[in-house]
Design a protein around this motif. Structure first.
Motif, PDB file in Angstrom:
ATOM      1  N   PRO A  50      36.588  14.284   5.793  1.00 15.26           N
ATOM      2  CA  PRO A  50      37.960  13.886   6.143  1.00 15.26           C
ATOM      3  C   PRO A  50      38.218  12.397   6.021  1.00 15.26           C
ATOM      4  CG  PRO A  50      36.705  14.452   8.105  1.00 15.26           C
ATOM      5  CD  PRO A  50      35.844  14.826   6.928  1.00 15.26           C
ATOM      6  N   ASP A  71      46.612  14.135   6.358  1.00 19.42           N
ATOM      7  CA  ASP A  71      45.979  14.819   5.217  1.00 19.42           C
ATOM      8  C   ASP A  71      46.754  14.504   3.946  1.00 19.42           C
ATOM      9  OD1 ASP A  71      44.278  16.403   3.754  1.00 19.42           O
ATOM     10  OD2 ASP A  71      45.269  18.287   4.287  1.00 19.42           O
ATOM     11  N   SER A  83      44.339  18.874   1.616  1.00 16.47           N
ATOM     12  CA  SER A  83      43.026  19.495   1.408  1.00 16.47           C
ATOM     13  C   SER A  83      43.138  21.001   1.248  1.00 16.47           C
ATOM     14  CB  SER A  83      42.116  19.175   2.588  1.00 16.47           C
ATOM     15  OG  SER A  83      42.044  17.789   2.816  1.00 16.47           O
ATOM     16  N   GLN A  90      38.636  20.258   6.513  1.00 11.32           N
ATOM     17  CA  GLN A  90      37.856  19.029   6.627  1.00 11.32           C
ATOM     18  C   GLN A  90      37.684  18.720   8.122  1.00 11.32           C
ATOM     19  OE1 GLN A  90      37.102  17.302   3.440  1.00 11.32           O
ATOM     20  NE2 GLN A  90      37.830  19.321   2.824  1.00 11.32           N
ATOM     21  N   LYS A 124      41.428  18.230   9.194  1.00 17.12           N
ATOM     22  CA  LYS A 124      42.496  18.212   8.198  1.00 17.12           C
ATOM     23  C   LYS A 124      42.447  19.485   7.359  1.00 17.12           C
ATOM     24  CE  LYS A 124      42.190  13.156   7.676  1.00 17.12           C
ATOM     25  NZ  LYS A 124      42.004  12.038   6.713  1.00 17.12           N
ATOM     26  N   SER A 172      46.922  17.677  10.192  1.00 17.41           N
ATOM     27  CA  SER A 172      45.839  16.815  10.676  1.00 17.41           C
ATOM     28  C   SER A 172      45.864  16.755  12.187  1.00 17.41           C
ATOM     29  CB  SER A 172      45.962  15.409  10.091  1.00 17.41           C
ATOM     30  OG  SER A 172      47.160  14.789  10.519  1.00 17.41           O
TER      31      SER A 172
END
Length: 581
Positions: A346, A352, A356, A360, A421, A426
């Motif tokens: 991350p 983020d 992603s 993460q 994330k 996030s």
């Protein structure tokens, strides 16, 4: 036809001979591998394009002459070879281009310089309750003014509208000799929102880093201390226009995010578990313990400089400036941090941004030990302190003003963090704890010891002892439009003195940020903040034992800031434009 062919052949042979002679003057002949090269890859607009060494028109004429029999194959090869050698020798030994910064590099990649600029301008609208006028804040963020570092309470009217150049940075980074010897120099010329002086250029970072051994990278110089997540992250990749107050209060040193020293770490991109071990001065950027001094006492056990009252058995009105003594100059700050990348990587950028595709997740923790921080001299009157103004002002700037005046302190600070994330979402949280060990175990002298200003039973000393400090925050964000539009919210809680009541600091933030280029480099952010700050508890030199009678309030002029205990409430809106180029 034969005469014409003879003349052309002679001409090309003469040209080849001249080129060969020039090559001998300019340098050694190329190897067979170099002569076989017909061009090179050139980066242009993010793409790599193959560019031939010889002008295409000249090559076309030579190929036609070869096809028509005007020149032989050997003559053609010789001219091509000499042309490529000459082009190689005459080409610049460096290249300059722009790619997220202005780049200068040598052809052999032995040197790289990247220059970047960072401008962050802000408009802030504040709305404060009447408590900011009386009593205001004199405990967490007091203003220390003048040569003596006199305390001033932070007070203001209810509304304030301000423009501010919050951050102005110039970065020089790259590598020397080879890509594994990196350097970073960062200059800043900016002002905080409550700055009382114009900005001046200062060095934020000046460090060299060796990455020759991936498991044992080394960074030396002035740089950020790798301690907690909020401290490591840079201002451009934050989800909010400003860090929460609790984040600044729990830096490794308690004074600043940066320090001068040495950090050993492994490569963050290669290992699932990352470690950081650091040794620093422990006094913030541009400063070491040789610069600290104590004014020794003219008479043993009799502090001088007090403005009211004299300790029993001591001469009156003596000064304590007869000698400047350096102590604890062998002390250093020690910092360790561990991070486990449970899933993916991350990183430290908030939000983020990469959207992603897989989860993460990382968890981490840090410990910092910073001994013998001198928060005051041995003056009878704590407000007069010629020594350690640099340390005292940094403590006040980062919200640790309650620790001022308590003599030598050892800080043991703990931090634990988590970040997650996934697909634009996030979540980030940290918890802090600071153990404050006082060398002088008794309550420090405040003065005066006699008179109507002394509350019966206090004896001129602080009525309570300083406690520890703790705090935490949690924040979350989501990209409504991937890599373009993000909403974020945060809640932070902070207890600056665990021995006191009524001193909690609570902060709620909500922000929306638009990223123009789909990166952190160009953004516009709007943030709303609600801040609650308790004024309870005790702060040495700003709280005093209450006068024993109403008469003393008028005759002494010593009206304690504790006389009115009201909670400070602030609502503010920040609009901030940032560009990193």
């Amino acid at each position: 036809m034969g005469i014409h062919r003879y003349r052309m052949t002679a001409l090309f042979r003469w040209l080849a001979a001249v080129l060969f002679a020039l090559s001998l003057l300019e340098g050694p002949a190329p190897s067979r591998a170099e002569a076989a090269e017909t061009g090179r890859l050139v980066e242009k607009d993010g793409r790599y394009v193959f560019v031939e060494s010889m002008d295409p028109a000249m090559r076309l004429l030579l190929e036609r002459a070869l096809k028509q029999g005007t020149i032989t194959q050997e003559e053609y090869n010789a001219v091509i070879q000499e042309s490529e050698q000459r082009a190689y020798l005459l080409q610049p030994s460096f290249k300059v281009w722009y790619d997220r910064g202005f780049n200068l590099s040598m052809n052999d990649n032995a040197f790289l310089l990247k220059i970047r600029g960072f401008i962050q301008s802000r408009f802030t609208q504040r709305f404060r309750n009447d408590a900011w006028r009386n009593p205001g804040d004199a405990k967490n963020y007091p203003e220390l003014l003048g040569v003596f570092g006199d305390y001033r309470a932070t007070r203001s009217e209810n509304a304030a509208s301000t423009f501010n150049l919050r951050r102005l940075r110039l970065l020089f980074m790259g590598h020397l000799f080879n890509p594994d010897l990196k350097y970073l120099v960062q200059l800043a010329g900016e002002t905080a929102e409550n700055a009382q002086n114009p900005a001046s250029v200062q060095v934020l970072d000046a460090a060299v880093m060796s990455t020759h051994v991936p498991a044992l990278n080394l960074m030396a110089g002035q740089h950020k201390v790798f301690f907690n997540r909020a401290q490591i992250n840079n201002a451009m990749t934050m989800q909010f226009t400003e860090r929460a107050l609790v984040m600044d209060a729990f830096t490794a040193s308690g004074l600043n995010r940066r320090d001068i020293g040495l950090t050993i770490m492994n490569d963050e991109e290669l290992y699932p578990i990352n470690y950081y071990v650091g040794i620093f001065n422990g006094l913030g950027p541009g400063f070491n313990r040789i610069g600290l001094f104590n004014s020794e006492q003219p008479t043993e056990g009799c502090p001088g400089g007090q403005t009211g009252g004299t300790p029993p058995g001591c001469p009156a009105n003596q000064r304590n400036l007869n000698a400047n003594f350096r102590s604890d100059i062998s002390q250093l700050m020690y910092v360790v941090r561990l991070v486990w990348n449970v899933m993916g990587r991350p990183g430290y950028g908030e939000g983020d941004m990469l959207y992603s595709e897989t989860p993460q997740l990382a968890i981490g923790g840090g410990y910092a030990y910073n001994p013998a921080i001198n928060t005051a001299t041995n003056n009878g009157f704590v407000g007069i302190d010629l020594a350690n103004l640099n340390v005292r002002r940094q403590l006040a700037t980062f919200g640790n003003g309650r620790q001022l005046g308590w003599g030598l302190l050892d800080y043991s600070t703990y931090a634990f963090d988590l970040v997650y994330k996934y697909r634009g979402f996030s979540l980030q949280a940290e918890w802090y704890w600071k153990n404050i060990n006082r060398h002088q175990k008794g309550a420090p002298f405040l003065g005066p010891t006699t008179g109507t200003d002394v509350l019966p039973g206090t004896g001129g000393v602080a009525p309570g002892l300083l406690g520890n400090a703790t705090g935490w925050y949690v924040q979350s964000g989501y990209f409504i439009i991937p890599r373009k539009l993000q909403f974020a919210a945060r809640y932070a809680w902070w207890d600056p003195d665990t021995n006191a009541a009524g001193d909690l600091v609570k902060q709620v933030d909500a922000a929306v940020t638009y990223y123009f280029s789909g990166t952190y480099d160009h953004q516009l952010a709007i943030q709303y903040t609600n801040l609650f700050m308790g004024t309870g508890g005790y702060a040495l030199g700003r709280s005093a034992p209450l006068p024993s009678s109403p008469v003393a309030l008028t005759t002494s002029g010593n009206v304690p800031l504790d006389a009115v205990q009201r909670n400070l409430i602030e609502n503010l809106i920040r609009v901030q434009y940032s560009i990193f180029f």
